[in-house]
Write a protein that holds these residues in place. Structure first.
Motif, PDB file in Angstrom:
ATOM      1  N   ALA A  33       1.063  -1.283   0.020  1.00 55.73           N
ATOM      2  CA  ALA A  33      -0.033   0.041   0.166  1.00 55.73           C
ATOM      3  C   ALA A  33       0.759   1.134   0.287  1.00 55.73           C
ATOM      4  CB  ALA A  33      -1.016  -0.101   1.014  1.00 55.73           C
ATOM      5  N   GLY A  34       2.328   1.233   0.324  1.00 60.67           N
ATOM      6  CA  GLY A  34       2.872   2.477   0.181  1.00 60.67           C
ATOM      7  C   GLY A  34       3.824   2.484   1.529  1.00 60.67           C
ATOM      8  N   VAL A  35       3.897   1.746   2.270  1.00 65.85           N
ATOM      9  CA  VAL A  35       4.958   2.121   3.536  1.00 65.85           C
ATOM     10  C   VAL A  35       6.216   1.733   3.150  1.00 65.85           C
ATOM     11  CG1 VAL A  35       5.660   1.139   5.642  1.00 65.85           C
ATOM     12  CG2 VAL A  35       3.282   1.342   5.270  1.00 65.85           C
ATOM     13  N   ASP A  36       7.310   2.643   3.353  1.00 65.57           N
ATOM     14  CA  ASP A  36       8.745   2.714   3.311  1.00 65.57           C
ATOM     15  C   ASP A  36       9.606   2.286   4.202  1.00 65.57           C
ATOM     16  OD1 ASP A  36       8.666   3.841   0.202  1.00 65.57           O
ATOM     17  OD2 ASP A  36       7.434   5.257   1.648  1.00 65.57           O
ATOM     18  N   VAL A  37       9.047   2.770   5.227  1.00 61.40           N
ATOM     19  CA  VAL A  37       9.743   2.495   6.759  1.00 61.40           C
ATOM     20  C   VAL A  37       8.882   1.993   7.885  1.00 61.40           C
ATOM     21  CG1 VAL A  37      11.216   3.464   8.436  1.00 61.40           C
ATOM     22  CG2 VAL A  37      11.546   4.140   5.901  1.00 61.40           C
ATOM     23  N   PHE A  38       9.277   1.219   8.599  1.00 60.64           N
ATOM     24  CA  PHE A  38       8.415   0.698   9.738  1.00 60.64           C
ATOM     25  C   PHE A  38       8.988   1.219  11.114  1.00 60.64           C
ATOM     26  CE2 PHE A  38       6.579  -2.538   6.836  1.00 60.64           C
ATOM     27  CZ  PHE A  38       5.246  -2.299   6.858  1.00 60.64           C
ATOM     28  N   ARG A  39       8.242   1.903  11.874  1.00 56.31           N
ATOM     29  CA  ARG A  39       8.633   2.361  13.136  1.00 56.31           C
ATOM     30  C   ARG A  39       8.505   1.522  14.272  1.00 56.31           C
ATOM     31  NH1 ARG A  39       5.439   5.678  16.841  1.00 56.31           N
ATOM     32  NH2 ARG A  39       6.540   6.583  18.380  1.00 56.31           N
ATOM     33  N   ILE A  40       9.538   1.022  15.147  1.00 56.09           N
ATOM     34  CA  ILE A  40       9.102   0.197  16.474  1.00 56.09           C
ATOM     35  C   ILE A  40       9.352   1.203  17.533  1.00 56.09           C
ATOM     36  CG2 ILE A  40      10.064  -1.549  17.831  1.00 56.09           C
ATOM     37  CD1 ILE A  40      11.198  -2.836  15.179  1.00 56.09           C
ATOM     38  N   ASN A  41       8.481   1.463  18.310  1.00 60.30           N
ATOM     39  CA  ASN A  41       8.278   2.450  19.659  1.00 60.30           C
ATOM     40  C   ASN A  41       8.714   1.525  20.698  1.00 60.30           C
ATOM     41  OD1 ASN A  41       7.930   4.308  21.298  1.00 60.30           O
ATOM     42  ND2 ASN A  41       5.799   4.428  21.054  1.00 60.30           N
ATOM     43  N   THR A  42       9.898   2.038  21.327  1.00 61.23           N
ATOM     44  CA  THR A  42      10.681   1.065  22.485  1.00 61.23           C
ATOM     45  C   THR A  42       9.808   1.728  23.922  1.00 61.23           C
ATOM     46  OG1 THR A  42      12.195   3.098  22.686  1.00 61.23           O
ATOM     47  CG2 THR A  42      12.779   0.945  21.125  1.00 61.23           C
ATOM     48  N   ALA A  43       8.884   2.890  23.574  1.00 63.37           N
ATOM     49  CA  ALA A  43       8.210   3.158  25.097  1.00 63.37           C
ATOM     50  C   ALA A  43       7.182   1.904  25.172  1.00 63.37           C
ATOM     51  CB  ALA A  43       7.397   4.353  24.615  1.00 63.37           C
ATOM     52  N   HIS A  67      13.412  -3.812   0.117  1.00 65.55           N
ATOM     53  CA  HIS A  67      14.177  -3.598   1.178  1.00 65.55           C
ATOM     54  C   HIS A  67      13.575  -2.614   2.318  1.00 65.55           C
ATOM     55  CE1 HIS A  67      17.025  -6.123  -0.976  1.00 65.55           C
ATOM     56  NE2 HIS A  67      17.565  -6.270   0.058  1.00 65.55           N
ATOM     57  N   VAL A  68      12.467  -2.885   2.950  1.00 67.13           N
ATOM     58  CA  VAL A  68      12.075  -1.874   3.568  1.00 67.13           C
ATOM     59  C   VAL A  68      12.877  -1.458   4.920  1.00 67.13           C
ATOM     60  CG1 VAL A  68      10.092  -1.179   5.193  1.00 67.13           C
ATOM     61  CG2 VAL A  68       9.763  -2.667   3.006  1.00 67.13           C
ATOM     62  N   GLY A  69      12.679   0.058   5.049  1.00 71.85           N
ATOM     63  CA  GLY A  69      13.570   0.363   6.166  1.00 71.85           C
ATOM     64  C   GLY A  69      13.024   0.064   7.589  1.00 71.85           C
ATOM     65  N   ILE A  70      13.813   0.025   8.767  1.00 76.42           N
ATOM     66  CA  ILE A  70      13.182   0.121   9.986  1.00 76.42           C
ATOM     67  C   ILE A  70      13.922   1.147  10.907  1.00 76.42           C
ATOM     68  CG2 ILE A  70      13.222  -1.444  12.282  1.00 76.42           C
ATOM     69  CD1 ILE A  70      13.320  -3.889  10.634  1.00 76.42           C
ATOM     70  N   LEU A  71      12.853   1.889  11.535  1.00 82.58           N
ATOM     71  CA  LEU A  71      13.394   3.134  12.563  1.00 82.58           C
ATOM     72  C   LEU A  71      13.001   2.507  13.909  1.00 82.58           C
ATOM     73  CD1 LEU A  71      12.568   6.679  12.092  1.00 82.58           C
ATOM     74  CD2 LEU A  71      11.878   5.597  14.056  1.00 82.58           C
ATOM     75  N   LEU A  72      13.878   2.579  14.755  1.00 81.34           N
ATOM     76  CA  LEU A  72      13.679   2.143  16.123  1.00 81.34           C
ATOM     77  C   LEU A  72      13.670   3.620  16.965  1.00 81.34           C
ATOM     78  CD1 LEU A  72      13.845  -0.268  18.103  1.00 81.34           C
ATOM     79  CD2 LEU A  72      15.959   0.397  18.753  1.00 81.34           C
ATOM     80  N   ASP A  73      12.632   3.794  17.768  1.00 82.50           N
ATOM     81  CA  ASP A  73      12.219   5.084  18.237  1.00 82.50           C
ATOM     82  C   ASP A  73      12.485   4.849  19.913  1.00 82.50           C
ATOM     83  OD1 ASP A  73      11.229   7.506  19.004  1.00 82.50           O
ATOM     84  OD2 ASP A  73       9.389   7.283  17.921  1.00 82.50           O
ATOM     85  N   LEU A  74      13.730   5.448  20.263  1.00 79.17           N
ATOM     86  CA  LEU A  74      14.179   5.685  21.668  1.00 79.17           C
ATOM     87  C   LEU A  74      13.016   6.273  22.507  1.00 79.17           C
ATOM     88  CD1 LEU A  74      18.086   5.836  21.187  1.00 79.17           C
ATOM     89  CD2 LEU A  74      16.636   3.650  21.585  1.00 79.17           C
ATOM     90  N   ALA A  75      12.832   5.696  23.493  1.00 75.21           N
ATOM     91  CA  ALA A  75      11.939   6.484  24.416  1.00 75.21           C
ATOM     92  C   ALA A  75      12.142   7.817  25.106  1.00 75.21           C
ATOM     93  CB  ALA A  75      11.311   5.581  25.509  1.00 75.21           C
ATOM     94  N   GLY A  76      13.589   8.026  25.457  1.00 70.96           N
ATOM     95  CA  GLY A  76      14.162   8.948  26.175  1.00 70.96           C
ATOM     96  C   GLY A  76      13.422   9.198  27.569  1.00 70.96           C
ATOM     97  N   PRO A  77      13.659  10.313  28.037  1.00 72.40           N
ATOM     98  CA  PRO A  77      13.249  10.548  29.549  1.00 72.40           C
ATOM     99  C   PRO A  77      11.846  11.060  29.577  1.00 72.40           C
ATOM    100  CG  PRO A  77      14.634  12.543  28.804  1.00 72.40           C
ATOM    101  CD  PRO A  77      14.532  11.476  27.620  1.00 72.40           C
ATOM    102  N   LYS A  78      10.956  10.149  29.005  1.00 71.37           N
ATOM    103  CA  LYS A  78       9.646  10.486  29.359  1.00 71.37           C
ATOM    104  C   LYS A  78       9.030  10.388  30.885  1.00 71.37           C
ATOM    105  CE  LYS A  78       5.306  11.353  27.517  1.00 71.37           C
ATOM    106  NZ  LYS A  78       4.942  12.548  26.983  1.00 71.37           N
ATOM    107  N   ILE A  79       8.604  11.551  31.135  1.00 70.87           N
ATOM    108  CA  ILE A  79       8.401  11.700  32.425  1.00 70.87           C
ATOM    109  C   ILE A  79       6.674  11.243  32.793  1.00 70.87           C
ATOM    110  CG2 ILE A  79       7.884  13.077  34.554  1.00 70.87           C
ATOM    111  CD1 ILE A  79      10.218  14.765  33.547  1.00 70.87           C
ATOM    112  N   ARG A  80       6.317  10.420  33.479  1.00 71.52           N
ATOM    113  CA  ARG A  80       4.952  10.068  33.702  1.00 71.52           C
ATOM    114  C   ARG A  80       4.435  10.093  35.061  1.00 71.52           C
ATOM    115  NH1 ARG A  80       3.109   7.441  29.202  1.00 71.52           N
ATOM    116  NH2 ARG A  80       4.897   7.015  27.390  1.00 71.52           N
TER     117      ARG A  80
END
Length: 482
Positions: A33-43, A67-80
């Motif tokens: 359908a058109g996705v080029d990069v998949f994101r994985i949210n480490t949060a 060859h689809v790309g993969i983006l790993l999204d680091l959560a960082g200092p998210k305060i909850r």
């Protein structure tokens, strides 16, 4: 050789993987359908969960043949928030709430947070935003053990929801221990893009880059702009990063929401000028969580991001947990394709991109030859531009032209092919071996004809290197398809 059929959309689509689309068959449908990069949210989830997602993405890529790309999204200092005494908690205007430093809440007006230094760094007059800005507090008094706040905007909050502190100078590092562990895992697993949350300065970007360099990773570092300090240090951050994400969720809470559209435009302009890919993210098609169609305002939002110069648009909850992940990608692709048709006329965006200097990205001869190849292709109405590249840098420079002529970037390096998925207007194609230019050209043309992208009589422009100039593309060949 193999790769995706050329699609209409040249702006790239990043889609978040989650419970709604984590099976290989579902992911394969999203790629088609058109996705080029998949994101994985480490949060959300553990490294074991991330490994399962990576395996599913790569299996889906193999099924589709690209060859689809993969983006790993680091959560960082998210305060909850911590656990609430009364969950959910209704916060009415004028109500007093107290953050306590130690122990669990003993009444419904006591709150805790996941950030141990919160009370030490708050001052009277500071603003505290809860639940992505739905509830606003103002700090009235602070002592060693607690901070007393008054509700200024009413709403409901739940345990573990986010806390934003606009204007508060925090000492917490942008790169947390869990982020370092995830980054090392990403390096070991050849993840293509790693994004860093809550970047405040170029030093934050370099901290992540140093971790990746130490583990011999070629991943592109994506700086997420979502803090006021990041806007103050924007040029330095963009210079230090390989790309940027306009993370409008937290940015719209950390600064006045009325300032967010202007901030987005400024971020995109700086990235365009410095030759760095820029992703616009958060709530792009928000209503498609539960609706098969977006609102008109959301469609306009996506279109305006393209017209401003975004290289990619990102879907978050729409694909991760929404009811219509496939339809969300299809709708995004339709909006992108329709909007890009207006780029056929010379725009202020194109003038801005052409005025910037790309020589810091590649050899100056490569930059000049790539620009010339685009001009030639436009003047002869070429059906396609083909770039033979090892690292993908030449394709990066070509993407800056915003030319609507379909462009294939051919490489025998899987990592380069995956990274090129983020470059506007570039379709990566895998070749098992990069032979002489004439051989590459013939193979690509035969493949494109078989895929229906070329026909006899079409003109193509081929960009390659002859070896005369070391580490540079110095050849432009115009070729008529047999």
């Amino acid at each position: 050789m193999h790769g995706p059929v050329l699609q209409d959309s040249k702006t790239k689509i990043v889609a978040t993987v989650g419970p709604a689309c984590q099976q290989p068959e579902q992911l394969a449908d999203l790629i088609r359908a058109g996705v080029d990069v998949f994101r994985i949210n480490t949060a959300h989830g553990s490294i074991a969960d991330h490994e399962q997602k990576v395996m599913a993405i790569r299996q889906a890529s193999k099924q589709v043949g690209c060859h689809v790309g993969i983006l790993l999204d680091l959560a960082g200092p998210k305060i909850r928030l911590g656990e609430l005494f009364c969950d959910p908690l209704q916060c009415d205007v004028g109500k007093t709430l107290t953050f306590i430093k130690e122990g669990a809440p003993q009444s419904d007006d006591q709150l805790t947070s996941t950030y141990p230094k919160l009370i030490d760094e708050l001052q009277p007059g500071n603003h505290v935003m809860l639940a992505d800005g739905q509830v606003a507090l103002e700090v009235e008094s602070v002592n060693a053990d607690h901070a007393v706040c008054r509700v200024t905007a009413a709403g409901e909050v739940r345990s573990r929801q986010g806390i934003n502190l606009p204007g508060v100078q925090l000492s917490v590092s942008a790169l947390q221990r869990a982020d370092i562990e995830n980054a090392i895992w990403a390096a070991d697993n050849e993840i293509d893009f790693i994004s860093l949350s809550f970047v405040r300065n170029a030093g934050d970007v370099m901290s992540l880059r140093n971790v990746l360099t130490a583990h011999e990773s070629e991943a592109m570092v994506i700086a997420k702009i979502e803090k006021p300090e990041a806007l103050e240090n924007l040029q330095d951050i963009v210079q230090a990063a390989d790309g940027v994400m306009v993370a409008r969720g937290d940015l719209g809470v950390e600064i006045d929401v009325a300032q967010t559209p202007v901030a987005q435009k400024r971020i995109i302009q700086v990235c365009n000028a410095m030759g760095k890919p820029v992703i616009v993210a958060t709530q792009m098609l928000e209503s498609m969580h539960h609706s098969v169609r977006p609102t008109r305002a959301e469609a306009s939002d996506v279109a305006n991001a393209i017209l401003d110069g975004a290289d990619a648009c990102m879907l978050s909850g729409e694909t991760a947990v929404g009811d219509y992940p496939l339809q969300s990608v299809q709708m995004m692709s339709r909006i992108l394709s329709t909007t890009e048709q207006t780029l056929s006329e010379r725009t202020a965006l194109q003038e801005r991109l052409e005025a910037s200097d790309p020589t810091h990205l590649v050899h100056p001869i490569t930059a000049a030859v790539t620009h010339a190849a685009t001009v030639v292709a436009e003047s002869i109405e070429a059906a396609m531009i083909i770039i033979a590249t090892k690292s993908g840098s030449t394709a990066w420079v070509k993407s800056r032209s915003r030319s609507l002529i379909p462009t294939l970037a051919v490489s025998d390096r899987s990592a380069s092919l995956r990274r090129m998925n983020l470059f506007w207007g570039i379709r990566p194609v895998a070749m098992s071996r990069m032979g002489p230019p004439a051989e590459i050209r013939e193979q690509v043309c035969n493949w494109a004809k078989a895929e229906g992208s070329l026909k006899s009589g079409d003109r193509i422009v081929f960009v390659s290197g002859t070896g005369v100039v070391q580490n540079a593309h110095n050849s432009v060949v115009v070729y008529v398809v047999d």
